[in-house]
Design an enzyme around this catalytic site. Structure first.
Site, PDB file in Angstrom:
ATOM      1  N   ASP A   1       0.896  -1.433   0.001  1.00  0.00           N
ATOM      2  CA  ASP A   1       0.141  -0.244   0.089  1.00  0.00           C
ATOM      3  C   ASP A   1       0.860   1.054   0.165  1.00  0.00           C
ATOM      4  OD1 ASP A   1      -2.724   0.074  -0.410  1.00  0.00           O
ATOM      5  OD2 ASP A   1      -3.164   0.426   1.604  1.00  0.00           O
TER       6      ASP A   1
ATOM      7  N   ASP B   1       1.052  -9.700   9.637  1.00  0.00           N
ATOM      8  CA  ASP B   1       1.311  -8.465   9.735  1.00  0.00           C
ATOM      9  C   ASP B   1       3.032  -8.156   8.933  1.00  0.00           C
ATOM     10  OD1 ASP B   1      -0.562  -7.104  10.703  1.00  0.00           O
ATOM     11  OD2 ASP B   1       0.108  -6.919  12.712  1.00  0.00           O
TER      12      ASP B   1
ATOM     13  N   ASP C   1       5.693  -7.314  10.342  1.00  0.00           N
ATOM     14  CA  ASP C   1       6.701  -7.951  10.990  1.00  0.00           C
ATOM     15  C   ASP C   1       6.459  -9.207  11.949  1.00  0.00           C
ATOM     16  OD1 ASP C   1       4.688  -7.167  12.686  1.00  0.00           O
ATOM     17  OD2 ASP C   1       5.850  -5.461  13.739  1.00  0.00           O
TER      18      ASP C   1
ATOM     19  N   ASP D   1     -10.610  -5.979  12.014  1.00  0.00           N
ATOM     20  CA  ASP D   1     -10.453  -7.553  12.467  1.00  0.00           C
ATOM     21  C   ASP D   1     -11.588  -7.846  13.387  1.00  0.00           C
ATOM     22  OD1 ASP D   1      -9.835  -6.046  14.477  1.00  0.00           O
ATOM     23  OD2 ASP D   1      -7.701  -6.547  14.454  1.00  0.00           O
TER      24      ASP D   1
END
Length: 443
Positions: free
Chosen positions: A185, A249, A251, A346
């Site tokens: 993004d 995610d 990380d 979520d």
């Protein structure tokens, strides 16, 4: 199928009614008149029982058939003591010192009522925790579902993304049934045309395209940056072909056996839409780091995952936490993808799918490792985002009104979202306490 669904709702309603009857009995017992000395004996006696139960639980490592009974006993003792305290507050401590004191006392009591109410919701959530074991995968790999792993990113460096992509590609799963996708993004068409950041965005896009080509991942971007992470995932959904979708995610690096320990639930239950696993981190959050307590106490996330999520799972109400999760793509597509009406997409998505009659699983095994916010400001911003999203969900998609949720799921979601009212309770208690201490006592 309709009969089973009806029986499930009857059992759910019966559970709620049984709990309400028990709470009513506890309240009647707590409201019975007891003089001061007897009250002290009752209070200290029950506290002694709770500490004794805690000691016994530790000796047996909180395992075995006695634990559910001990848990329920502790919960109802705590409810009794709380109810007895509230009765004492109403009968002996409110009023008698003038109008201002009365107003302050009522405000403080309202904050205490919120705390007591939230405690009741928490007791309900933890009444029936569920500890799951992984469902083994069959030996025939031909029946394994296909899996797409998506890694949304916005401004994370390529070096960090490479570690996550390599970890995802290294998972133990048939290579022909696994694809890893990077959803960028930070290199969208809009950003690549926007004055001031166009050159930087184009350079990022080329760098990440080269990274994906080198490691064997698939690069995605989109035209606009609408709806942040939810919009990023939804833009890629039409290009995915997997039966299941893993969301990580940028990380969050998975363990090699991540899929082998989660995919089996989807084969066992065709109505399962989600398998969520805990978020584990290799770095302390800023509060732990500044206080130097990261080695002396468990991190905040352990309370949520080890206690709250396992409790929610007992009521089929454990929800999606944004990462370290597997979702069934077909069910997600039924509701239009990841929801975006609130900023906590979520939990919103999970609640909507629960309302469709689908099931979730919380597997309490650390199968990913990631990074926590490293600065106080980013830590606070994360919590503010969670709080804002929870309040938005209560306002726009109130679980008490959402059609399709069972009574126990409504209470479970209400418990999760109403937690974020605690600053109002704490602030009221502090301000009213300061006001009352400054007022002269009127005799």
């Amino acid at each position: 199928m309709k009969i089973l669904k009806f029986l499930g709702r009857v059992i759910s309603i019966a559970n709620v009614l049984g709990i309400l009857v028990a709470l009513g009995a506890v309240w009647l017992l707590a409201a019975s008149p007891v003089h001061t000395v007897a009250q002290a004996y009752v209070g200290f006696g029950l506290l002694f029982v709770m500490f004794a139960l805690l000691y016994i639980g530790r000796r047996i490592d909180f395992q075995g058939p006695l634990i559910p009974i001990m848990r329920i006993l502790c919960i109802f003792i705590a409810i009794f003591l709380t109810a007895r305290y509230l009765v004492w507050r109403i009968e002996f401590t409110i009023g008698g010192y003038g109008t201002i004191s009365l107003i302050a006392g009522l405000a403080l009591f309202a904050a205490e009522l919120y705390s007591a109410g939230f405690a009741l919701l928490g007791y309900f959530v933890n009444l029936n925790p569920r500890e799951r074991k992984p469902v083994p995968l069959p030996t025939d790999e031909s029946i394994y579902p296909t899996v797409d792993v998506v890694v949304p990113t916005y401004n994370e460096p390529a070096e960090l993304l490479e570690v996550t992509l390599l970890g995802a590609l290294d998972m133990q799963y048939p290579a022909q049934k696994l694809a890893v996708h990077l959803l960028d993004d930070g290199g969208t068409d809009d950003r690549c045309r926007k004055p001031g950041i166009a050159e930087q965005s184009l350079a990022r896009r080329k760098e990440l395209q080269a990274l994906c080509a080198r490691v064997g991942a698939i690069y995605h971007t989109r035209q606009h940056n609408d709806h942040a992470k939810a919009g990023n995932i939804n833009a890629a959904l039409p290009d995915l072909n997997g039966d299941l979708m893993v969301i990580l995610d940028a990380d969050h690096v998975p363990t090699r056996d991540f899929l082998r320990r989660t995919v089996g639930f989807f084969l066992k239950d065709p109505k399962c839409f989600l398998v969520q696993t805990p978020h584990s981190f290799i770095n302390p959050d800023p509060i732990e780091k500044n206080l130097g307590i990261q080695h002396d106490c468990p991190p905040e996330t352990e309370l949520f995952h080890n206690v709250i999520q396992t409790g929610l799972d007992g009521w089929n109400a454990s929800f999606f936490c944004g990462s370290a999760a597997v979702m069934r793509r077909s069910m997600l597509m039924e509701v239009g993808g990841i929801q975006g009406d609130t900023i906590t997409e979520d939990a919103e998505t999970a609640m909507i799918l629960h309302a469709r009659g689908y099931n979730s699983v919380f597997l309490n095994e650390s199968l990913t490792v990631g990074l926590q916010p490293e600065t106080v400001m980013s830590f606070i911003a994360q919590r503010v985002r969670w709080a804002t999203g929870a309040l938005q969900l209560l306002h726009f998609k109130n679980p008490l009104k959402l059609q399709g949720l069972s009574p126990t799921q409504r209470i479970a979601y209400l418990s999760s979202f109403s937690y974020w009212f605690f600053p109002f309770s704490g602030s009221s208690s502090f301000q009213v306490g300061s006001l009352r201490s400054s007022l002269p006592r009127i005799r």
